[in-house]
Design an enzyme around this catalytic site. Structure first.
Site, short mmCIF file in Angstrom:
data_model
loop_
_atom_site.label_atom_id
_atom_site.label_comp_id
_atom_site.label_asym_id
_atom_site.label_seq_id
_atom_site.Cartn_x
_atom_site.Cartn_y
_atom_site.Cartn_z
N LEU A 11 37.24 -10.40 -68.55
CA LEU A 11 37.24 -9.32 -67.57
C LEU A 11 38.19 -8.24 -68.08
O LEU A 11 38.97 -8.47 -69.01
CB LEU A 11 37.70 -9.83 -66.21
CG LEU A 11 36.81 -10.91 -65.59
CD1 LEU A 11 37.45 -11.48 -64.32
CD2 LEU A 11 35.42 -10.34 -65.27
N SER A 12 38.16 -7.07 -67.45
CA SER A 12 39.02 -6.00 -67.96
C SER A 12 40.49 -6.40 -67.91
O SER A 12 41.26 -6.00 -68.78
CB SER A 12 38.77 -4.69 -67.22
OG SER A 12 38.87 -4.86 -65.83
N GLU A 13 40.89 -7.19 -66.89
CA GLU A 13 42.24 -7.74 -66.89
C GLU A 13 42.28 -9.14 -66.30
O GLU A 13 41.54 -9.44 -65.35
CB GLU A 13 43.22 -6.86 -66.11
CG GLU A 13 44.12 -5.99 -66.98
CD GLU A 13 43.46 -4.67 -67.31
OE1 GLU A 13 43.91 -4.02 -68.26
OE2 GLU A 13 42.50 -4.30 -66.62
N THR A 14 43.14 -9.96 -66.89
CA THR A 14 43.54 -11.23 -66.29
C THR A 14 45.03 -11.14 -66.02
O THR A 14 45.81 -10.75 -66.90
CB THR A 14 43.23 -12.41 -67.22
OG1 THR A 14 41.81 -12.48 -67.43
CG2 THR A 14 43.71 -13.73 -66.63
N HIS B 299 44.27 -2.64 -60.47
CA HIS B 299 43.35 -3.52 -59.74
C HIS B 299 43.77 -4.98 -59.82
O HIS B 299 43.60 -5.73 -58.86
CB HIS B 299 41.91 -3.32 -60.23
CG HIS B 299 41.53 -4.06 -61.46
ND1 HIS B 299 41.89 -3.64 -62.72
CD2 HIS B 299 40.83 -5.21 -61.63
CE1 HIS B 299 41.41 -4.50 -63.61
NE2 HIS B 299 40.76 -5.46 -62.98
#
Length: 287
Positions: free
Chosen positions: A44-47, A81
């Site tokens: 995902l774009s961030e973890t 986010h």
């Protein structure tokens, strides 16, 4: 070893909209290599990884935690986010008893407070400075093609380039842009830019009254397009507040998933970013 993991869609109250983030609340720190491997696996774009600062605390009673964010390829210094999602995990799934949580991060302390159905994040404001578009000719061409632009700004500390489309462009120009991430990354190799924000003035007189729209591209950190980007709005909020003469704004990031952000630029050089989340997955990573 088993690591709990949650996936939440942030800046939305509908599943499969907004920006998905994985969140791992950890009883103990892991090594950076393992953080990066987990983030690559989640893809995902961030973890986000939450760890305790005081080991006498737990996720229900503690009010301060350490927070780090990883894309599939690298660690980042600020992510909105995944911060929103991390707070939601603690408030909703760990039943945290505090009205406000503080995360210690590479961008300083970030406080998140419950508000109605969502949360308000206290973030640093990152004002950009105006640039000569000719100095960014290649990257502008890769980002917006031949569409007319109004002006170009750069937030050097976050390495985010802001391109404002001309007011003669309507929202469909922004939503229909086809940005090639390979071409965009190849257009800028100096290391001075890690994301491109493309924005356009909104129509606050039309429901639901968005003050501005944006999209965000960051192939330099392994994200072709980020669906809804809190950190970009620390730049956009500063820019549009000055241009519109407003402190409170409603923004919409018009990626294919889409997401809504409530912004309030404060007099102390900070910005409040508010949004909602919804949990779509809960499980265990087994190592």
């Amino acid at each position: 070893m088993e690591i709990p993991v949650f996936t939440l869609d942030a800046f939305t109250n509908l599943p499969f909209r907004g920006n998905p983030a994985a969140v791992c609340p950890l009883m103990h720190e892991l090594n950076d290599d393992l953080y990066q491997k987990i983030a690559a696996e989640m893809n995902l774009s961030e973890t986000a990884f939450i760890t305790r600062i005081n080991h006498a605390d737990n996720f229900t009673t503690g009010s301060r935690f350490r927070l780090r964010w990883f894309t599939p390829t690298t660690e980042v210094n600020l992510c909105g986010h995944a911060t929103l999602a991390s707070a939601a995990v603690l408030f909703q799934h760990k039943n945290n008893v505090n009205p406000t949580l503080v995360f210690e991060t590479k961008s300083g302390d970030l406080a998140i407070t419950k508000k109605g159905e969502g949360y308000v994040m206290d973030f640093p404001l990152n004002p950009p400075t105006r640039q000569d578009p000719n100095e960014f000719r290649d990257i502008i061409k890769a980002a917006v093609g031949n569409h007319p632009i109004q002006e170009v700004y750069l937030c050097s500390n976050l390495k985010k380039l802001l391109i404002r489309l001309a007011d003669s462009c309507d929202t469909s120009v922004l939503t229909q842009l086809k940005v090639d991430p390979v071409a965009l990354e190849s257009s800028e190799r100096s290391g001075g830019i890690r994301a491109v924000i493309i924005t356009i003035k909104g129509s606050p007189d039309c429901q639901p009254g968005y003050d501005f729209y944006s999209r965000n591209f960051a192939p330099w950190v392994g994200i072709a397009e980020d669906p809804v980007t809190g950190s970009a709005h620390t730049v956009l909020g500063s820019y549009w507040s000055e241009k519109l003469g407003k402190k409170k704004m409603l923004a919409y990031q018009c990626s294919s998933r889409g997401g809504e952000l409530e912004l309030e630029v404060r007099d102390d050089g900070r910005i409040n970013i508010a949004g909602q989340t919804i949990t779509v997955l809960q499980g265990m990573i087994k190592l």
